[in-house]
Design an enzyme around this catalytic site. Structure first.
Site, PDB file in Angstrom:
ATOM      1  N   ARG A 191       0.716  -1.216  -0.005  1.00  0.00           N
ATOM      2  CA  ARG A 191       0.043   0.046   0.082  1.00  0.00           C
ATOM      3  C   ARG A 191       0.721   1.129  -0.015  1.00  0.00           C
ATOM      4  NH1 ARG A 191      -4.348  -1.012   4.728  1.00  0.00           N
ATOM      5  NH2 ARG A 191      -2.292  -1.822   5.780  1.00  0.00           N
TER       6      ARG A 191
ATOM      7  N   LYS B   5       1.101 -19.625   6.061  1.00  0.00           N
ATOM      8  CA  LYS B   5       0.480 -20.067   7.332  1.00  0.00           C
ATOM      9  C   LYS B   5       0.360 -18.591   8.091  1.00  0.00           C
ATOM     10  CE  LYS B   5       3.874 -21.373  10.835  1.00  0.00           C
ATOM     11  NZ  LYS B   5       3.200 -20.657  11.891  1.00  0.00           N
TER      12      LYS B   5
ATOM     13  N   LYS C 201      13.092 -28.177   4.654  1.00  0.00           N
ATOM     14  CA  LYS C 201      14.411 -28.263   5.259  1.00  0.00           C
ATOM     15  C   LYS C 201      15.024 -29.643   4.890  1.00  0.00           C
ATOM     16  CE  LYS C 201      13.509 -25.808   9.543  1.00  0.00           C
ATOM     17  NZ  LYS C 201      14.617 -24.945   9.501  1.00  0.00           N
TER      18      LYS C 201
ATOM     19  N   ASP D 150       0.175 -21.573  16.258  1.00  0.00           N
ATOM     20  CA  ASP D 150       1.270 -21.380  15.569  1.00  0.00           C
ATOM     21  C   ASP D 150       2.084 -22.302  15.095  1.00  0.00           C
ATOM     22  OD1 ASP D 150       2.698 -18.923  14.445  1.00  0.00           O
ATOM     23  OD2 ASP D 150       4.015 -19.153  16.316  1.00  0.00           O
TER      24      ASP D 150
ATOM     25  N   HIS E 122       3.634 -27.217  12.156  1.00  0.00           N
ATOM     26  CA  HIS E 122       5.072 -27.564  12.011  1.00  0.00           C
ATOM     27  C   HIS E 122       5.256 -28.933  12.602  1.00  0.00           C
ATOM     28  CE1 HIS E 122       6.126 -23.732  10.315  1.00  0.00           C
ATOM     29  NE2 HIS E 122       6.322 -23.073  11.249  1.00  0.00           N
TER      30      HIS E 122
ATOM     31  N   LYS F 275       8.529 -20.509  23.089  1.00  0.00           N
ATOM     32  CA  LYS F 275       9.287 -19.304  22.939  1.00  0.00           C
ATOM     33  C   LYS F 275      10.068 -19.040  24.087  1.00  0.00           C
ATOM     34  CE  LYS F 275       6.845 -17.119  19.365  1.00  0.00           C
ATOM     35  NZ  LYS F 275       8.060 -17.175  18.286  1.00  0.00           N
TER      36      LYS F 275
END
Length: 474
Positions: free
Chosen positions: A39, A136, A170, A223, A228, A328
């Site tokens: 944008r 995703k 991978k 997530d 994954h 995390k």
């Protein structure tokens, strides 16, 4: 290739560097053009300056060549586009009118996928040769995933849709297929009762950072686990496909997802652990806790860590626990698969009856390696045992360059290879298993267990394995 969200973080950090590497090694057709949309009211010079400032640094110095970089920049164009404005799509059609084949990469919020695909079709940009790449997360639950698949499927055939999960790009993940089905020494052992457990860990050292706005509405289950980790589980657990064709491979992965035992509310309370990081030390620096991150509500119960025990109800995997863990602000960045073999039926060496089990450790990142951990006799008199490892360092074992995941997958898109992309029924089967867990957490309404940043997660995750006589392999 038309990148929606072409000014975003993913495009700058991953997509454009991956396309540069593909160009550097001659893996893009010579007539390739790359159109980034955004944008911002940029002309081409301002756009290229933005790339110089925000994308070039993500190319390793050893791979950077000024002449090649200048040649790559000649492929790039910028089209100002608001996805809500039909007139902007007319400008996009004009900019790409000479293309024999168009690849649309949707690196935007999933809520925009429907609008983008509708307007692409209305502008006559979708034909039998077109391909669309969906980044995703593909939905927030089963219902939203079905809606996205339905909306995109109105304009693109399933064979034109590439649902990307970069873990499937991978090298070590793809090598799992060869490891399992190309070696007669392993396949006969790859089942119960020879295997006692399987661990899959994807640990991140970073916190939520600038993604807090998105992450707080998603959490680690949506997530990471639903995509994954389940994809890694499928490759570990699948039966041999009849061929390497895309549908043959994905058929077997789908069977695994449909064989995953559904967790009851009691199972969820016993076999799943949610965590949330608090202030701690990471990389020798004090880092904030999740509630101290920008744009995170103070009363948030979003999990930044998940550990769980799962079972696959098939003959091959009967009663073999699969332990999944992601988080995390963990002790270090590490992704690995650990296949633990059963102990010998009779302890011939009673003085070391508690010896470590044989393990096959498949390291995905930061290094890519395969290690077979065995017991060997210590030098000297007596029969004392010690664990040793047969190591295969995949970086040094081959002379060929090892492409990064996004580079490999983007080349697959260009060449029309679907094997390492998710099929619609795969995606929906994964949500069918994950949704009840998320709903169960909402019913239980418990706060996530705190864990210090820089640790390996809450103590409860270690107890999860300890009660089965196992422990996490760090």
């Amino acid at each position: 290739m038309i990148i929606f969200g072409g000014m975003g973080d993913l495009a700058m950090r991953k997509l454009l560097p991956a396309l540069y590497m593909a160009f550097l090694h001659g893996n893009l057709p010579p007539t390739t053009r790359i159109l980034s949309t955004g944008r911002q009211d940029f002309n081409r010079e301002a756009y290229l300056a933005h790339i110089e400032a925000n994308s070039r640094s993500f190319i390793a110095a050893s791979n950077f060549n000024e002449k090649t970089w200048d040649g790559f920049l000649k492929l790039l164009e910028y089209v100002r586009l608001d996805v809500q404005a039909a007139a902007d799509f007319s400008a996009l059609a004009q900019a790409s009118r000479a293309a024999a084949q168009r690849v649309f990469y949707l690196s935007t919020a999933p809520s925009l996928f429907t609008t983008i695909c509708d307007k692409l079709a209305a502008s006559n940009l979708v034909d039998a040769n077109a391909r669309v790449v969906l980044e995703k997360p593909l939905g927030t639950d089963l219902a939203s995933a079905i809606a996205i698949n339905e909306d995109v499927g109105r304009h693109f055939a399933e064979s034109q849709i590439y649902r990307i999960d970069h873990y499937l790009g991978k090298e070590t993940v793809q090598n799992l297929m060869v490891l399992r089905f190309g070696n007669s020494i392993l396949e006969p052992l790859w089942r119960a009762p020879n295997i006692s457990s399987v661990q899959i860990t994807v640990a991140e050292e970073v916190g939520v950072g600038s993604r807090a706005g998105f992450y707080d509405g998603a959490g680690a289950m949506r997530d990471m686990v639903q995509n994954h980790l389940l994809q890694l589980l499928c490759i570990v657990a699948m039966e041999p496909p009849t061929s390497l064709s895309p549908d043959a491979v994905r058929d077997e992965k789908l069977k695994v997802l449909r064989s995953l035992r559904r967790l009851s509310l009691a199972d969820i309370a016993r076999d799943t652990i949610r965590g949330q990081y608090i202030r701690g030390v990471s990389g020798n620096q004090e880092v904030p806790g999740y509630h101290e991150e920008k744009n995170v509500p103070q009363d948030s119960k979003t999990e930044t860590f998940v550990a769980l025990r799962a079972f696959i109800d098939t003959w091959r995997w009967s009663r073999v626990p699969f332990y999944l863990r992601t988080g995390k602000r963990m002790a270090r960045r590490s992704s690995k698969i650990v296949v633990e073999f059963a102990n010998p039926p009779f302890p011939l060496f009673p003085q070391t009856a508690g010896a470590v089990a044989n393990r096959l450790v498949i390291e995905l990142q930061p290094e890519e390696a395969i290690k077979l951990q065995l017991m060997a006799k210590q030098p000297g008199s007596g029969m004392e045992m010690q664990q040793v490892a047969l190591n295969l360092d995949l970086q040094s074992a081959f002379q060929q360059r090892r492409a990064e995941a996004y580079e490999r997958l983007l080349i697959d898109v260009v060449r029309g290879r679907l094997t390492h992309f998710m099929r619609r029924d795969e995606l929906e089967a994964a949500w069918q298993w994950a949704d009840p867990i998320i709903e169960g957490w909402q019913t239980l309404d418990e706060k996530p267990h705190p864990y210090a940043a820089g640790s390996w997660g809450p103590a409860e995750s270690f107890a999860l394995l300890a009660r089965d006589g196992h422990s996490w392999v760090e």
